[in-house]
Motif scaffolding. Sequence first.
Motif, PDB file in Angstrom:
ATOM      1  N   VAL A   1       0.926  -1.210   0.022  1.00 60.75           N
ATOM      2  CA  VAL A   1      -0.004  -0.036   0.015  1.00 60.75           C
ATOM      3  C   VAL A   1       0.908   1.243   0.016  1.00 60.75           C
ATOM      4  CG1 VAL A   1      -1.880  -1.217   1.020  1.00 60.75           C
ATOM      5  CG2 VAL A   1      -0.301  -0.253   2.531  1.00 60.75           C
ATOM      6  N   GLY A   2       2.072   1.194  -0.429  1.00 63.65           N
ATOM      7  CA  GLY A   2       3.066   2.255  -0.592  1.00 63.65           C
ATOM      8  C   GLY A   2       3.925   2.553   0.479  1.00 63.65           C
ATOM      9  N   ALA A   3       3.291   2.999   1.785  1.00 60.99           N
ATOM     10  CA  ALA A   3       4.281   3.346   2.853  1.00 60.99           C
ATOM     11  C   ALA A   3       4.474   1.995   3.583  1.00 60.99           C
ATOM     12  CB  ALA A   3       3.512   4.223   3.596  1.00 60.99           C
ATOM     13  N   SER A   4       3.548   1.098   3.580  1.00 62.42           N
ATOM     14  CA  SER A   4       3.989  -0.214   4.187  1.00 62.42           C
ATOM     15  C   SER A   4       3.288  -1.468   3.572  1.00 62.42           C
ATOM     16  CB  SER A   4       3.264  -0.135   5.619  1.00 62.42           C
ATOM     17  OG  SER A   4       1.808   0.180   5.516  1.00 62.42           O
ATOM     18  N   ALA A   5       3.542  -2.523   4.108  1.00 61.37           N
ATOM     19  CA  ALA A   5       3.265  -4.049   3.484  1.00 61.37           C
ATOM     20  C   ALA A   5       2.191  -4.454   4.420  1.00 61.37           C
ATOM     21  CB  ALA A   5       4.282  -4.949   3.062  1.00 61.37           C
ATOM     22  N   ILE A   6       1.011  -4.892   3.935  1.00 56.29           N
ATOM     23  CA  ILE A   6      -0.025  -5.580   4.608  1.00 56.29           C
ATOM     24  C   ILE A   6      -0.290  -7.008   4.382  1.00 56.29           C
ATOM     25  CG2 ILE A   6      -2.405  -5.274   5.128  1.00 56.29           C
ATOM     26  CD1 ILE A   6      -0.828  -2.709   6.155  1.00 56.29           C
ATOM     27  N   VAL A   7      -0.571  -7.827   5.650  1.00 57.28           N
ATOM     28  CA  VAL A   7      -1.016  -9.076   5.219  1.00 57.28           C
ATOM     29  C   VAL A   7      -2.553  -9.108   6.162  1.00 57.28           C
ATOM     30  CG1 VAL A   7       1.114 -10.330   5.098  1.00 57.28           C
ATOM     31  CG2 VAL A   7       0.211 -10.072   7.227  1.00 57.28           C
ATOM     32  N   PHE A   8      -3.336  -9.994   5.762  1.00 64.08           N
ATOM     33  CA  PHE A   8      -4.460 -10.229   6.599  1.00 64.08           C
ATOM     34  C   PHE A   8      -4.422 -11.559   7.583  1.00 64.08           C
ATOM     35  CE2 PHE A   8      -5.341  -7.731   2.764  1.00 64.08           C
ATOM     36  CZ  PHE A   8      -6.198  -6.540   3.539  1.00 64.08           C
ATOM     37  N   GLN A   9      -4.400 -11.216   8.754  1.00 69.60           N
ATOM     38  CA  GLN A   9      -4.365 -12.490   9.822  1.00 69.60           C
ATOM     39  C   GLN A   9      -5.806 -12.866  10.106  1.00 69.60           C
ATOM     40  OE1 GLN A   9      -2.499 -11.210  13.429  1.00 69.60           O
ATOM     41  NE2 GLN A   9      -2.762 -13.305  14.114  1.00 69.60           N
ATOM     42  N   LYS A  10      -5.984 -14.245   9.976  1.00 74.02           N
ATOM     43  CA  LYS A  10      -7.106 -14.846  10.234  1.00 74.02           C
ATOM     44  C   LYS A  10      -7.454 -14.617  11.950  1.00 74.02           C
ATOM     45  CE  LYS A  10      -9.929 -18.844   9.611  1.00 74.02           C
ATOM     46  NZ  LYS A  10     -10.868 -18.138   8.907  1.00 74.02           N
ATOM     47  N   VAL A  11      -8.716 -13.968  12.128  1.00 75.84           N
ATOM     48  CA  VAL A  11      -9.103 -13.936  13.330  1.00 75.84           C
ATOM     49  C   VAL A  11     -10.584 -14.585  13.493  1.00 75.84           C
ATOM     50  CG1 VAL A  11      -7.931 -11.697  13.952  1.00 75.84           C
ATOM     51  CG2 VAL A  11     -10.276 -11.496  12.948  1.00 75.84           C
ATOM     52  N   LYS A  12     -11.295 -14.525  14.777  1.00 72.58           N
ATOM     53  CA  LYS A  12     -12.561 -15.110  14.730  1.00 72.58           C
ATOM     54  C   LYS A  12     -13.326 -14.225  14.342  1.00 72.58           C
ATOM     55  CE  LYS A  12     -15.954 -16.244  18.504  1.00 72.58           C
ATOM     56  NZ  LYS A  12     -16.434 -16.363  19.798  1.00 72.58           N
ATOM     57  N   GLY A  13     -13.995 -15.173  13.167  1.00 71.95           N
ATOM     58  CA  GLY A  13     -15.232 -14.447  12.283  1.00 71.95           C
ATOM     59  C   GLY A  13     -14.552 -13.855  11.087  1.00 71.95           C
TER      60      GLY A  13
ATOM     61  N   ALA B   1      -3.863 -11.774  -0.764  1.00 72.45           N
ATOM     62  CA  ALA B   1      -4.326 -10.654   0.068  1.00 72.45           C
ATOM     63  C   ALA B   1      -5.327  -9.833  -0.918  1.00 72.45           C
ATOM     64  CB  ALA B   1      -3.179  -9.757   0.514  1.00 72.45           C
ATOM     65  N   GLN B   2      -5.250  -9.954  -2.235  1.00 76.33           N
ATOM     66  CA  GLN B   2      -6.075  -9.186  -3.150  1.00 76.33           C
ATOM     67  C   GLN B   2      -7.522  -9.559  -3.262  1.00 76.33           C
ATOM     68  OE1 GLN B   2      -5.034  -6.881  -4.863  1.00 76.33           O
ATOM     69  NE2 GLN B   2      -2.813  -6.921  -4.609  1.00 76.33           N
ATOM     70  N   PHE B   3      -7.656 -10.735  -2.600  1.00 72.88           N
ATOM     71  CA  PHE B   3      -9.314 -11.287  -2.350  1.00 72.88           C
ATOM     72  C   PHE B   3      -9.952 -10.237  -1.451  1.00 72.88           C
ATOM     73  CE2 PHE B   3      -8.394 -15.681  -4.165  1.00 72.88           C
ATOM     74  CZ  PHE B   3      -8.526 -15.324  -5.336  1.00 72.88           C
ATOM     75  N   LEU B   4      -9.120  -9.795  -0.593  1.00 74.22           N
ATOM     76  CA  LEU B   4      -9.751  -8.730   0.550  1.00 74.22           C
ATOM     77  C   LEU B   4      -9.690  -7.363   0.327  1.00 74.22           C
ATOM     78  CD1 LEU B   4      -8.131 -11.060   3.542  1.00 74.22           C
ATOM     79  CD2 LEU B   4     -10.580 -11.051   2.483  1.00 74.22           C
ATOM     80  N   VAL B   5      -9.722  -6.916  -0.935  1.00 69.58           N
ATOM     81  CA  VAL B   5      -9.691  -5.680  -1.322  1.00 69.58           C
ATOM     82  C   VAL B   5     -11.169  -5.291  -1.789  1.00 69.58           C
ATOM     83  CG1 VAL B   5      -8.624  -3.665  -2.594  1.00 69.58           C
ATOM     84  CG2 VAL B   5      -7.368  -5.510  -1.999  1.00 69.58           C
ATOM     85  N   ASP B   6     -11.594  -4.196  -1.076  1.00 67.82           N
ATOM     86  CA  ASP B   6     -12.954  -3.818  -1.429  1.00 67.82           C
ATOM     87  C   ASP B   6     -12.911  -2.304  -1.929  1.00 67.82           C
ATOM     88  OD1 ASP B   6     -12.853  -2.295   0.845  1.00 67.82           O
ATOM     89  OD2 ASP B   6     -14.709  -3.175   1.917  1.00 67.82           O
ATOM     90  N   SER B   7     -13.936  -1.609  -2.177  1.00 63.88           N
ATOM     91  CA  SER B   7     -14.015  -0.311  -2.812  1.00 63.88           C
ATOM     92  C   SER B   7     -14.220   0.689  -1.490  1.00 63.88           C
ATOM     93  CB  SER B   7     -15.255  -0.051  -3.523  1.00 63.88           C
ATOM     94  OG  SER B   7     -16.357  -0.432  -2.930  1.00 63.88           O
ATOM     95  N   GLU B   8     -13.914   0.371  -0.137  1.00 62.49           N
ATOM     96  CA  GLU B   8     -13.989   1.286   0.996  1.00 62.49           C
ATOM     97  C   GLU B   8     -12.936   1.889   1.563  1.00 62.49           C
ATOM     98  OE1 GLU B   8     -16.919   2.647   1.905  1.00 62.49           O
ATOM     99  OE2 GLU B   8     -18.117   1.355   0.289  1.00 62.49           O
ATOM    100  N   SER B   9     -11.710   1.416   0.832  1.00 59.35           N
ATOM    101  CA  SER B   9     -10.444   1.819   1.512  1.00 59.35           C
ATOM    102  C   SER B   9     -10.387   1.483   2.885  1.00 59.35           C
ATOM    103  CB  SER B   9     -10.333   3.194   1.356  1.00 59.35           C
ATOM    104  OG  SER B   9     -10.305   3.652  -0.036  1.00 59.35           O
ATOM    105  N   PHE B  10     -10.473   0.108   3.141  1.00 59.74           N
ATOM    106  CA  PHE B  10     -10.758  -0.321   4.362  1.00 59.74           C
ATOM    107  C   PHE B  10      -9.629  -0.572   5.414  1.00 59.74           C
ATOM    108  CE2 PHE B  10     -10.297  -3.958   1.720  1.00 59.74           C
ATOM    109  CZ  PHE B  10      -9.287  -4.673   2.403  1.00 59.74           C
ATOM    110  N   ILE B  11      -8.260  -0.400   4.797  1.00 54.43           N
ATOM    111  CA  ILE B  11      -7.132  -0.886   5.161  1.00 54.43           C
ATOM    112  C   ILE B  11      -6.563  -0.150   6.260  1.00 54.43           C
ATOM    113  CG2 ILE B  11      -4.761  -1.843   5.140  1.00 54.43           C
ATOM    114  CD1 ILE B  11      -5.514  -2.349   2.082  1.00 54.43           C
ATOM    115  N   ARG B  12      -7.116  -0.502   7.554  1.00 55.63           N
ATOM    116  CA  ARG B  12      -6.716   0.531   8.819  1.00 55.63           C
ATOM    117  C   ARG B  12      -6.046  -0.436   9.709  1.00 55.63           C
ATOM    118  NH1 ARG B  12     -11.529   4.626  10.125  1.00 55.63           N
ATOM    119  NH2 ARG B  12     -11.527   5.842   8.278  1.00 55.63           N
ATOM    120  N   VAL B  13      -4.687  -0.255   9.685  1.00 54.83           N
ATOM    121  CA  VAL B  13      -4.156  -1.279  10.465  1.00 54.83           C
ATOM    122  C   VAL B  13      -4.015  -1.174  12.135  1.00 54.83           C
ATOM    123  CG1 VAL B  13      -1.682  -2.314  10.982  1.00 54.83           C
ATOM    124  CG2 VAL B  13      -2.188  -1.667   8.676  1.00 54.83           C
TER     125      VAL B  13
END
Length: 433
Positions: A374-386, A419-431
């Motif tokens: 995402v430019g300034a950082s690298a993101i992964v999606f960790q599995k949590v409950k739900g 990680a691309q499967f979890l991208v939506d149109s709401e700019s949701f990536i808030r670490v």
Amino acid sequence: MKRYINILLLVLAIVVAACSGDEHKHAEGTTYTCPMHPQIVQNEPGTCPICGMDLVPQNAHSEGIEITEDLAFLLKPTNTTVVASIATTKPEHKSVQATINMEGIISYDPNRVYTIPARVAGRIESLQVKFNFQPVRKGQKLMEIYSPDLITAQRELIYLVRAAPEDKQLIEAAKQKLRLQGATDAQINQLVRTGKESYTFAIYSPYDGYVIGLNTTAPTASAAPTMAAAPAASGMDGMGSGATTTPAVPQPTASAGSEIQLREGMYVSTGQALLQVVNPNQLWAEFNVAAAAANALTKGAPLQVTFPQVTDKQVQAKIDLLQPFYQAGENFAKVRVYLPGEQKAAMVGQLVNGKVNYSTEPSLWIPKAAVLDVGASAIVFQKVKGGFEPIAIQVGTTENNQIQVLDGLQQTNVIATNAQFLVDSESFIRVKK
């Protein structure tokens, strides 16, 4: 009969009062929401502040939207948890065979670039060096110069040889003076043998190579040399000492740029650079390497050099120097290797490619597709409950569709494989902090 009527009216009044109380209690517990924006909830009727629609009652018995358990889960903010049924993976702790590809250019070895200075002040009478990259060899005549100082030194030696041939020490001192002024032993022996001084003195190249940095363009009027007085030869006494005066000698001005102004008829001063000679028998190949990969390189590591113009030509070399700092405004280091000059494919200014193979330190590795840049950082999606939540990681090198994780993950973490499967149109990536 009248009594019966009174009792009936009293019962009817009680029933009406009870119904009115139930209706008022129900109205007080009713909330209202917008059919298009269920996040809008009010305690009284009205209109939606977003779209302007009338609010409807929000309960199981009304015609509004019933917020069930599934609907409430889908209405959670996407910047907290992203829900998707996708494949997962875990980081692997291992060492990987990695490759660093670099681009570079062949340049001179500065240790083999020689400057030929003027040993004495004088005027260039003839010039045998006419253009840049002219090949010269050791002992080749470069120019002839007229110098009053050299004439004086020659006359001193001739006089001592004739007047005091037994004074070997004084004669040797006179010869040494000529050597310091650029005369060769062959020129000195000829002078002693003939007894005649030469008014023009030849300057010979002490090196093999090619002439570089030579500028034979005539200077402009603003760059004309200025005149300065200097001593010149006239007469000598019996010991070679005597007051001498010389004609004025022009002092050269600095030329524009790094090239040397050189042409016939110009005056030169003692110590002035006449020309430069580069020996191409040893060349450099300088490569730029990204800052993230620079730490993996060490001095002496093998490096394979290839030439884009000659696909089947390869040179095996070793890293001679890894620049310990970065230039201002650059985010890469410089790597230098020596190339043998007899390689016909290696020419100064030529673009080359370099490749270094090495083994990484044991660390965590994950699929490259699991990382979202995402430019300034690298993101992964960790599995949590739900579902999944985004977390920031620090990455290193990339090799064979795998990427090295330096910080932010543990080997027990479960992450989304893509990680691309979890991208939506709401700019949701808030670490999550």
